[in-house]
Write a protein that holds these residues in place. Structure first.
Motif, PDB file in Angstrom:
ATOM      1  N   ALA A  57      45.840  13.939  67.270  1.00 44.38           N
ATOM      2  CA  ALA A  57      45.141  14.561  68.390  1.00 44.38           C
ATOM      3  C   ALA A  57      43.627  14.575  68.197  1.00 44.38           C
ATOM      4  O   ALA A  57      42.877  14.314  69.145  1.00 44.38           O
ATOM      5  CB  ALA A  57      45.656  15.994  68.586  1.00 44.38           C
ATOM      6  N   ASP A  58      43.169  14.891  66.992  1.00 42.66           N
ATOM      7  CA  ASP A  58      41.722  14.957  66.783  1.00 42.66           C
ATOM      8  C   ASP A  58      41.061  13.605  67.039  1.00 42.66           C
ATOM      9  O   ASP A  58      39.972  13.534  67.619  1.00 42.66           O
ATOM     10  CB  ASP A  58      41.406  15.437  65.365  1.00 42.66           C
ATOM     11  CG  ASP A  58      41.623  16.937  65.198  1.00 42.66           C
ATOM     12  OD1 ASP A  58      41.438  17.680  66.185  1.00 42.66           O
ATOM     13  OD2 ASP A  58      41.971  17.357  64.079  1.00 42.66           O
ATOM     14  N   PHE A  66      40.732  22.000  75.171  1.00 39.57           N
ATOM     15  CA  PHE A  66      41.748  20.943  75.125  1.00 39.57           C
ATOM     16  C   PHE A  66      42.375  20.860  73.735  1.00 39.57           C
ATOM     17  O   PHE A  66      43.581  20.631  73.600  1.00 39.57           O
ATOM     18  CB  PHE A  66      41.100  19.609  75.507  1.00 39.57           C
ATOM     19  CG  PHE A  66      42.039  18.440  75.531  1.00 39.57           C
ATOM     20  CD1 PHE A  66      43.187  18.460  76.297  1.00 39.57           C
ATOM     21  CD2 PHE A  66      41.771  17.296  74.779  1.00 39.57           C
ATOM     22  CE1 PHE A  66      44.058  17.374  76.324  1.00 39.57           C
ATOM     23  CE2 PHE A  66      42.629  16.214  74.797  1.00 39.57           C
ATOM     24  CZ  PHE A  66      43.776  16.248  75.578  1.00 39.57           C
ATOM     25  N   ARG A  67      41.586  21.073  72.705  1.00 38.24           N
ATOM     26  CA  ARG A  67      42.117  21.014  71.339  1.00 38.24           C
ATOM     27  C   ARG A  67      43.177  22.078  71.103  1.00 38.24           C
ATOM     28  O   ARG A  67      44.097  21.889  70.292  1.00 38.24           O
ATOM     29  CB  ARG A  67      40.965  21.167  70.333  1.00 38.24           C
ATOM     30  CG  ARG A  67      41.400  21.159  68.857  1.00 38.24           C
ATOM     31  CD  ARG A  67      42.053  19.834  68.487  1.00 38.24           C
ATOM     32  NE  ARG A  67      42.491  19.797  67.109  1.00 38.24           N
ATOM     33  CZ  ARG A  67      43.646  20.302  66.671  1.00 38.24           C
ATOM     34  NH1 ARG A  67      44.473  20.916  67.531  1.00 38.24           N
ATOM     35  NH2 ARG A  67      43.976  20.195  65.404  1.00 38.24           N
ATOM     36  N   THR A  68      43.112  23.210  71.812  1.00 41.92           N
ATOM     37  CA  THR A  68      44.015  24.328  71.544  1.00 41.92           C
ATOM     38  C   THR A  68      45.448  24.069  71.990  1.00 41.92           C
ATOM     39  O   THR A  68      46.351  24.802  71.584  1.00 41.92           O
ATOM     40  CB  THR A  68      43.521  25.620  72.221  1.00 41.92           C
ATOM     41  OG1 THR A  68      43.584  25.480  73.649  1.00 41.92           O
ATOM     42  CG2 THR A  68      42.094  25.949  71.802  1.00 41.92           C
ATOM     43  N   VAL A  69      45.693  23.059  72.812  1.00 44.94           N
ATOM     44  CA  VAL A  69      47.070  22.794  73.250  1.00 44.94           C
ATOM     45  C   VAL A  69      47.850  22.034  72.192  1.00 44.94           C
ATOM     46  O   VAL A  69      49.078  21.927  72.284  1.00 44.94           O
ATOM     47  CB  VAL A  69      47.117  22.020  74.593  1.00 44.94           C
ATOM     48  CG1 VAL A  69      46.331  22.754  75.660  1.00 44.94           C
ATOM     49  CG2 VAL A  69      46.640  20.590  74.433  1.00 44.94           C
ATOM     50  N   VAL A  78      37.959   9.726  70.611  1.00 47.24           N
ATOM     51  CA  VAL A  78      37.786   8.480  71.352  1.00 47.24           C
ATOM     52  C   VAL A  78      37.780   8.728  72.854  1.00 47.24           C
ATOM     53  O   VAL A  78      37.137   7.990  73.611  1.00 47.24           O
ATOM     54  CB  VAL A  78      38.861   7.436  70.967  1.00 47.24           C
ATOM     55  CG1 VAL A  78      38.750   7.080  69.495  1.00 47.24           C
ATOM     56  CG2 VAL A  78      40.267   7.914  71.285  1.00 47.24           C
ATOM     57  N   THR A  79      38.487   9.767  73.303  1.00 42.43           N
ATOM     58  CA  THR A  79      38.447  10.120  74.722  1.00 42.43           C
ATOM     59  C   THR A  79      37.047  10.589  75.107  1.00 42.43           C
ATOM     60  O   THR A  79      36.519  10.212  76.163  1.00 42.43           O
ATOM     61  CB  THR A  79      39.478  11.215  75.036  1.00 42.43           C
ATOM     62  OG1 THR A  79      40.791  10.737  74.707  1.00 42.43           O
ATOM     63  CG2 THR A  79      39.453  11.582  76.514  1.00 42.43           C
ATOM     64  N   ARG A  80      36.437  11.391  74.252  1.00 42.42           N
ATOM     65  CA  ARG A  80      35.066  11.842  74.514  1.00 42.42           C
ATOM     66  C   ARG A  80      34.097  10.664  74.542  1.00 42.42           C
ATOM     67  O   ARG A  80      33.188  10.618  75.381  1.00 42.42           O
ATOM     68  CB  ARG A  80      34.626  12.841  73.445  1.00 42.42           C
ATOM     69  CG  ARG A  80      35.340  14.163  73.503  1.00 42.42           C
ATOM     70  CD  ARG A  80      34.775  15.159  72.514  1.00 42.42           C
ATOM     71  NE  ARG A  80      33.427  15.583  72.892  1.00 42.42           N
ATOM     72  CZ  ARG A  80      32.778  16.583  72.315  1.00 42.42           C
ATOM     73  NH1 ARG A  80      33.350  17.267  71.333  1.00 42.42           N
ATOM     74  NH2 ARG A  80      31.557  16.915  72.718  1.00 42.42           N
TER      75      ARG A  80
END
Length: 204
Positions: A54-55, A35-38, A60-62
């Motif tokens: 994004a980070d 997901f980070r790669t997008v 917070v999503t995790r």
């Protein structure tokens, strides 16, 4: 447009479409590394419950994922406007969230669009800014026999396009941004103007 230019255009559009689809699949599956790669390193996510880089969004999503927060996405059609190494993509989508509201399990479904600012850097397309547009929503008890009563004054605090989503998210502890773009209005017109400036080469 030459044949080579047309092929490059179609290749870029297809790459962007795949990136947008990967965002939803990897995010909803909890595949955080991919997901980070997008995103580009300076990518920004805007949402009713979160606004930031994004980070931090991934972090917070995790945390919400680990606590049982249930938010899923479904995509429809996509329109991509390209200008060299920049793009604006609009994608029809729904956001579906399940939570306990006033001791009743409910589902909220919000329909809208993802409005994405993208850029090709060092040969790689990535997301610079994701700004959802919230068009309409509804809330339903998971059990048809359940009785749900919402506080009318609280519901009325939020914009029509995402008021039920905001109501649910506020009930589980999130601070809600109240001026997100909707189907019509000054916020979405300002977003369209910002997108046009991005395609013209101006900074965000």
């Amino acid at each position: 447009m030459t044949l080579d230019a047309e092929l490059n255009h179609e290749r870029d559009v297809q790459t962007i479409r795949q990136l947008l689809e990967n965002w939803v699949v990897w995010r909803d599956a909890g595949d955080w590394k991919r997901f980070r790669t997008v995103w580009h390193d300076d990518g920004v996510m805007m949402a009713t419950w979160f606004q930031g880089v994004a980070d931090e969004f991934i972090r917070v999503t995790r945390e919400g994922w680990d606590k049982g927060v249930s938010i899923l996405h479904f995509l429809g059609g996509t329109s991509v406007d390209l200008a060299g190494d920049r793009a604006i993509a609009q994608t029809k989508m729904t956001i579906s969230q399940r939570a306990l509201v006033h001791d009743v399990w409910v589902d909220v479904v919000c329909t809208g669009r993802f409005y994405d600012f993208l850029e090709k850097r060092d040969g790689r397309w990535g997301m610079v800014l994701r700004q959802p547009i919230y068009e309409k929503d509804r809330m339903d008890p998971v059990s048809p026999s359940a009785r749900l009563e919402l506080d009318a004054a609280t519901l009325a605090q939020y914009p029509e396009g995402y008021r039920h989503l905001a109501y649910l998210q506020s009930q589980i502890g999130y601070q809600i941004k109240k001026d997100m773009p909707a189907l019509k209005g000054p916020e979405v017109e300002a977003l369209y103007a910002r997108g046009a400036r991005w395609l013209a080469g101006q900074p965000l």
